[in-house]
Scaffold this active site. Structure first.
Site, PDB file in Angstrom:
ATOM      1  N   PRO A 184       0.910  -1.239  -0.012  1.00 55.12           N
ATOM      2  CA  PRO A 184       0.380   0.036  -0.159  1.00 55.12           C
ATOM      3  C   PRO A 184       0.849   1.206   0.082  1.00 55.12           C
ATOM      4  O   PRO A 184       2.006   1.698   0.582  1.00 55.12           O
ATOM      5  CB  PRO A 184      -1.067  -0.456   1.105  1.00 55.12           C
ATOM      6  N   PRO A 185       0.858   1.997  -1.018  1.00 50.23           N
ATOM      7  CA  PRO A 185       1.028   2.979  -0.813  1.00 50.23           C
ATOM      8  C   PRO A 185       1.103   3.833   0.809  1.00 50.23           C
ATOM      9  O   PRO A 185       0.209   4.253   1.133  1.00 50.23           O
ATOM     10  CB  PRO A 185       0.859   4.522  -2.192  1.00 50.23           C
ATOM     11  N   CYS A 186       1.889   4.873   1.004  1.00 46.72           N
ATOM     12  CA  CYS A 186       2.193   4.775   2.398  1.00 46.72           C
ATOM     13  C   CYS A 186       1.438   6.639   2.703  1.00 46.72           C
ATOM     14  O   CYS A 186       2.097   7.197   3.460  1.00 46.72           O
ATOM     15  CB  CYS A 186       2.523   4.835   3.582  1.00 46.72           C
ATOM     16  N   GLN A 187       1.363   7.015   1.273  1.00 48.31           N
ATOM     17  CA  GLN A 187       1.291   8.480   1.083  1.00 48.31           C
ATOM     18  C   GLN A 187      -0.444   8.971   1.913  1.00 48.31           C
ATOM     19  O   GLN A 187      -1.139   7.820   1.331  1.00 48.31           O
ATOM     20  CB  GLN A 187       1.244   9.691   0.377  1.00 48.31           C
TER      21      GLN A 187
END
Length: 338
Positions: free
Chosen positions: A86-89
């Site tokens: 998962p992208p953590c932005q």
């Protein structure tokens, strides 16, 4: 091998944020059955479908997908492993939400799915920088991640992995969070390669890192469109000079053929400056998509959908297949014990 959940011949996996399917390919090669995957970007999901026709691929925003919907799609099978990156932005800029806080990001959708399916293990991969990233309050993002998983009953181990140590011809560093529901963890992935070849007499048998020369196509088989113009080469040289003077960043990186490649990024399509092939000062080219895919250890017959830019992006975003396979093999061994 013992049977997976619900009497399946193989243990089952759900792949979230699946991209082009590098993680799934590695798990498949290790002996897993990937029963469902999610990828929001249409072109990426096309690539996934081309190479994993046996897997149900859902091309929707994960935030709109319920656990019940997935259960219906997989026939209520149990899930042994949930994997993904998962992208953590942060995905919302509303109000004063901290975009560096994973609780405001798609990471929480990964947590939701783990909580909903309660698999024996989960595998979440990300960039090395996530270990030093802090939110607005100065708290380490990695600590927040561990806390969120602890809330739903999972112990977590953090692995720092170097792709070249696992048969990938690339100097790519990744972080892998391994979550365990019962607190028992698999052995770390088995290292197969090292900078210097090591014999059994030295304690372990390791092959030397795979050099990028094993991947590079002969010059005559590379199209002219991959070679840079004199103007572009001048730009590389000027940028390098400016960076050296300011002490910030690097210039173009030229491959050392007797070593693994530099990291292939999702931005490689722009000019390939991260990993260029240099024949002479006036003959410099970027890697072809075929070479990039091989560096990421995709099978030679793996198909990619989309434009040249989309293909480079998919390849650069992917988890190297051999690295994924090494992680998956360690999980298989632990699952066999149960």
């Amino acid at each position: 091998m013992k049977k997976g959940s619900e009497g399946n011949a193989k243990p089952t996996v759900i792949d979230l944020f699946a991209g082009a399917g590098g993680l799934s390919q590695g798990f498949k090669e290790a002996g897993f059955d990937i029963i469902w995957a999610n990828e929001f970007v249409g072109r990426f999901s096309e690539t996934y479908k081309l190479n994993h026709p046996e897997t149900t691929i859902c091309c929707k925003d994960i935030r709109s997908v319920s656990v019940e919907e997935i259960l219906n799609a997989i026939g209520n099978k149990s899930v042994d492993v949930i994997a993904g990156g998962p992208p953590c932005q942060g995905f919302s800029m509303a109000g004063r939400r901290d975009t560096k806080d994973p609780r405001n990001s798609l990471f929480m959708e990964f947590v939701r799915m783990v909580d909903g399916f309660k698999p024996k293990f989960f595998v979440m991969e990300n960039v090395l920088g996530i270990l030093t990233m802090k939110n607005a309050k100065g708290k380490l993002v990695s600590e927040i991640i561990l806390e969120e998983f602890k809330k739903i009953g999972y112990a977590v181990k953090v692995l720092r992995l170097f792709a070249a140590d696992y048969g990938v011809p690339q100097k790519r560093r990744r972080v892998v969070f391994i979550g365990s529901k019962n607190g028992i963890f698999p052995e770390p992935p088995k290292q197969t390669n090292s900078k210097i070849q090591q014999s059994k007499s030295e304690g372990k048998s390791l092959d030397k890192w795979i050099p990028v020369s094993t991947i590079i196509l002969p010059k005559g088989k590379v199209g002219k469109c991959f070679f840079h113009s004199e103007k572009m080469i001048r730009g590389f040289n000027e940028r390098k000079k400016r960076n050296e003077e300011s002490g910030k960043g690097f210039g173009a990186q030229y491959l050392k053929l007797d070593e693994p490649s530099y990291t292939i990024s999702a931005r490689y399509w722009k000019d390939g400056a991260d990993a260029l092939v240099k024949y002479s000062d006036n003959e410099i080219r970027m890697l072809t998509p075929q070479e990039c895919a091989a560096i990421q250890t995709f099978p030679s017959d793996y198909k990619f959908a989309g434009s040249k830019r989309e293909i480079y992006t998919q390849i650069g975003n992917a988890v190297p297949v051999k690295l994924a396979k090494s992680v998956a093999e360690s999980l298989i061994k632990e699952l066999e014990k149960n």
